[in-house]
Motif scaffolding. Sequence first.
Motif, short mmCIF file in Angstrom:
data_model
loop_
_atom_site.label_atom_id
_atom_site.label_comp_id
_atom_site.label_asym_id
_atom_site.label_seq_id
_atom_site.Cartn_x
_atom_site.Cartn_y
_atom_site.Cartn_z
N ALA A 22 -33.92 52.41 28.08
CA ALA A 22 -32.56 52.49 28.62
C ALA A 22 -32.42 51.53 29.80
N HIS A 23 -31.26 50.85 29.87
CA HIS A 23 -30.99 49.89 30.95
C HIS A 23 -29.62 50.16 31.57
N PRO A 24 -29.29 51.37 31.97
CA PRO A 24 -27.94 51.62 32.49
C PRO A 24 -27.68 50.84 33.78
N HIS A 25 -26.76 49.89 33.68
CA HIS A 25 -26.33 49.11 34.85
C HIS A 25 -27.50 48.37 35.49
N LYS A 29 -32.23 39.95 36.24
CA LYS A 29 -32.02 39.25 37.51
C LYS A 29 -31.94 37.74 37.33
N THR A 30 -32.49 37.22 36.24
CA THR A 30 -32.44 35.78 36.01
C THR A 30 -31.15 35.35 35.33
N GLU A 31 -30.27 36.30 35.02
CA GLU A 31 -29.02 35.99 34.31
C GLU A 31 -27.85 36.09 35.28
N HIS A 32 -27.13 34.97 35.49
CA HIS A 32 -26.07 34.94 36.49
C HIS A 32 -24.88 35.81 36.12
N THR A 33 -24.70 36.12 34.82
CA THR A 33 -23.56 36.94 34.43
C THR A 33 -23.75 38.41 34.80
N LYS A 34 -24.98 38.81 35.10
CA LYS A 34 -25.30 40.18 35.51
C LYS A 34 -24.92 41.21 34.44
N GLN A 35 -24.96 40.81 33.19
CA GLN A 35 -24.63 41.74 32.11
C GLN A 35 -25.87 42.52 31.68
N SER A 36 -25.62 43.76 31.28
CA SER A 36 -26.73 44.61 30.87
C SER A 36 -26.29 45.50 29.72
N VAL A 37 -27.02 45.44 28.62
CA VAL A 37 -26.76 46.33 27.50
C VAL A 37 -27.29 47.72 27.85
N ASP A 38 -26.70 48.77 27.27
CA ASP A 38 -27.06 50.14 27.66
C ASP A 38 -28.53 50.45 27.37
N MET A 39 -29.01 50.06 26.21
CA MET A 39 -30.42 50.26 25.89
C MET A 39 -30.81 49.30 24.77
N GLY A 40 -32.10 49.21 24.51
CA GLY A 40 -32.53 48.28 23.48
C GLY A 40 -33.99 48.46 23.12
N PRO A 57 -35.63 50.13 34.18
CA PRO A 57 -35.90 48.69 34.31
C PRO A 57 -34.67 47.87 33.93
N GLY A 58 -34.62 46.65 34.43
CA GLY A 58 -33.57 45.74 34.03
C GLY A 58 -33.83 45.20 32.63
N VAL A 59 -32.77 44.78 31.95
CA VAL A 59 -32.92 44.25 30.60
C VAL A 59 -33.54 42.86 30.66
N ASP A 60 -34.43 42.55 29.74
CA ASP A 60 -35.04 41.23 29.62
C ASP A 60 -34.50 40.60 28.33
N TRP A 61 -33.48 39.73 28.47
CA TRP A 61 -32.82 39.16 27.30
C TRP A 61 -33.76 38.28 26.48
N SER A 62 -34.78 37.74 27.10
CA SER A 62 -35.67 36.83 26.37
C SER A 62 -36.62 37.57 25.43
N TYR A 63 -36.80 38.89 25.62
CA TYR A 63 -37.67 39.67 24.74
C TYR A 63 -36.93 40.82 24.05
#
Length: 759
Positions: A22-25, A29-40, A57-63
């Motif tokens: 889960a990544h609620p809000h 941190k490396t993404e300037h848009t500060k977007q976060s999917v709810d979970m993944g 934890p924050g979402v890691d879009w690269s993985y």
Amino acid sequence: MWWLQPKALNNAHICPRFKIIAHPHKPDKTEHTKQSVDMGMSPADNVPEAEINATYPGVDWSYLELPMECKTSSTEQDPFDEERGGEPVGEKRKDVLGQILSYAELVFQRQQRMFFFMVIFLGDYARIARFDHSGVFATHKFEYKTKNSPLVNFLYGYSRLSAVDRGHDPTATRILSTDPLYKEMKERARNVNTDDPHDYVRELFRHTLKLRRPWWKLEVHEQRKDDTGRDLEPVIHKFAVGAPYFQAPGVAGRFTRGYIALPVNDQGGISKDATFVFLKDAWRVDHPGIEQEGATLQFLNQRKVPYVPTLVCHGDLGQVTQSQKHWKELHPEVEKVPLKTHSHYRVVVKEVGLPLTEFLESSSELCYALYCCIKAHAAAFDAGIIHRDISAGNLLIYKDDEGEWTGLLNDWELSKKVDNESPEGRQPDRTGTWQYMSAHALNDPYHRIVIEDELESFFHVLLYYAIRFVPHNLGDEDVGLFLHEYFDGYLSTNAGYRCGLAKRNAMVNGVIDVSGYKSIQGGQTLRFLWPAPLAKFTPTPGPSQRSSSPAPRSSPSPAEHPSARPNSSIPSGRSPSPQFSAIYGSDLTPLNSDDSIPEEEPQDEHPINEIISELLTWFRAYYALDMEHTRTPSANSRTKKTSKGIIPSRSRVALKNDGHQDQKWARGRSLQPIAAKLKEDEALRENLKTHEAILSLFNNSFEKVWPANDKGPDKKPKGGCAPPKSAVPSDSTRTSSKRRSIDDIPGGTLLRPTKRSRI
């Protein structure tokens, strides 16, 4: 509560090699848009960890393997409307669709994907969506809490697929920090070579490694044929890259990414004599009659066309979008599929150019870069190729092997053979980039792109950069609005989007009217000005700070290249690289001219005004044809048409009979001046039928004295102009979660909105 779902799914051991987090809000941190999917879902060996004192934890879009978005309403927040073929109508639904498209864009940007899936929870229901660069498909809504839920079956099967079957690109390998290649890339980035005129490319490469993005080893499959034309096994070339140097926005379409790359040898390392190259990764439109860009470049290189990229290698990767096939399966009765077929393609060229924003000190350098690109366009056209996408992002500056800055006409992906052109476009789908397309092309989706359209696009590019960097009589506070109205502007009609009034009026009237802006400083039309005189006792820069402007190459023929006068701002000599910091946000600070250049006397007219005014005169004459065609009366018409309206036949008879017709006025309205005007316009239109006149216009302007340092800070607002909602037509720019304007499109091509349906 949806954030309890990851624990339940993980405890069920449905996906043993993965973990659902889960990544609620909690954005990346490396993404300037500060977007976060709810979970993944993430690989079990690359699960993001929560920071100290953080619950999630924050979402890691690269993985991120499988994004999962959660909504409370099964109807109002459903991004797909099954009753309308998938397209949402309600505002909340549109907002959710934009949200998931923005997530899809981040997954494609941070990873090397052919396609990927997403799970969307809608209250007690769910959908599974599949994204590729042709479109997005979604399942029907289903209850996911039931015993035989499709969700459980999907997660079970998905987690057991290979990486390729989950959508990962097999021709891209992530370079980890433990890889020896990782160390070699860092060493090459630090290895300064002051004797190399292209050392600025190394600095650009170094910057792409500093970004917190994955590094990749990318393959290019070069197709070969034998003497009989049969296909042979492709030659596989490998290149090491950092983060993209250029990234096109959006999800559907070509999704172009540009990398500064180093060749990887057969031993898996980087040879000492390896040089930096530019690698373009794109999903090209794969339709009959559309050539690979590399094939076009190879043809142009063989014909010795100047100022175009030099091909190194290219080839398709055997990866093709599938959404268009699914759409056809669901709509067998429809002959024409609205989704395009896209094929994954890479092309590598020798030159690494810079955007035109990086011209050094004088607007003469900007105009010389355009001059070079027009020469490239002319030579290519003579060889039988028309570019069809002249835009700000496709015109670059490049330092040649002699250390001189020239122009480079880039991105030939949409080009066509001239002799293969039909009288009309093949399909109602505009070719080009909205902001720089001709008014004719914007007003007619079937319009066939011709030389006049391309020369008009060159004009729009010149105006775009001049209004941003060169002094003029429009106040800085109005530049953002001008850019929006002239370049982003459009009219919405029953037949679709059409050219905006500002651009159309400039072409029809032959002037750029700025009288309606608040901060106009003299005059009613746009005029460019010489910079204000420098204050006395301005400190002279030291030798290391001085910069000479780019010079045209010497030539015995003045018609071939513009010559530099002693008191011109185009002196001879080698020129340094632009300040690197300007490429990534800060503006170039104009440097003082060299001491050897005589002090300039104030001029009444900036030389760029002559170029713009003359071109506008030609375009006015060209667009006058539209008016002539609509005004031509029939032979038996009794109504006289005038420039302001008509004189009814009854009034004309009355004037003849009452004996009071003004003879002097009648002579003044004779057809002789009109005929002379028509003849003059016809002569002016001839200037746009070939490249000779516009090249001569630029060439002659270089004989004049130009300001040596009239490049100022960028006047385009950093946040862009705030236009009304939906201010740019959705079919005029790349498709993504937001309709994009000129403020976030560095250039590129026209892409249509994402088409959606269901499976």
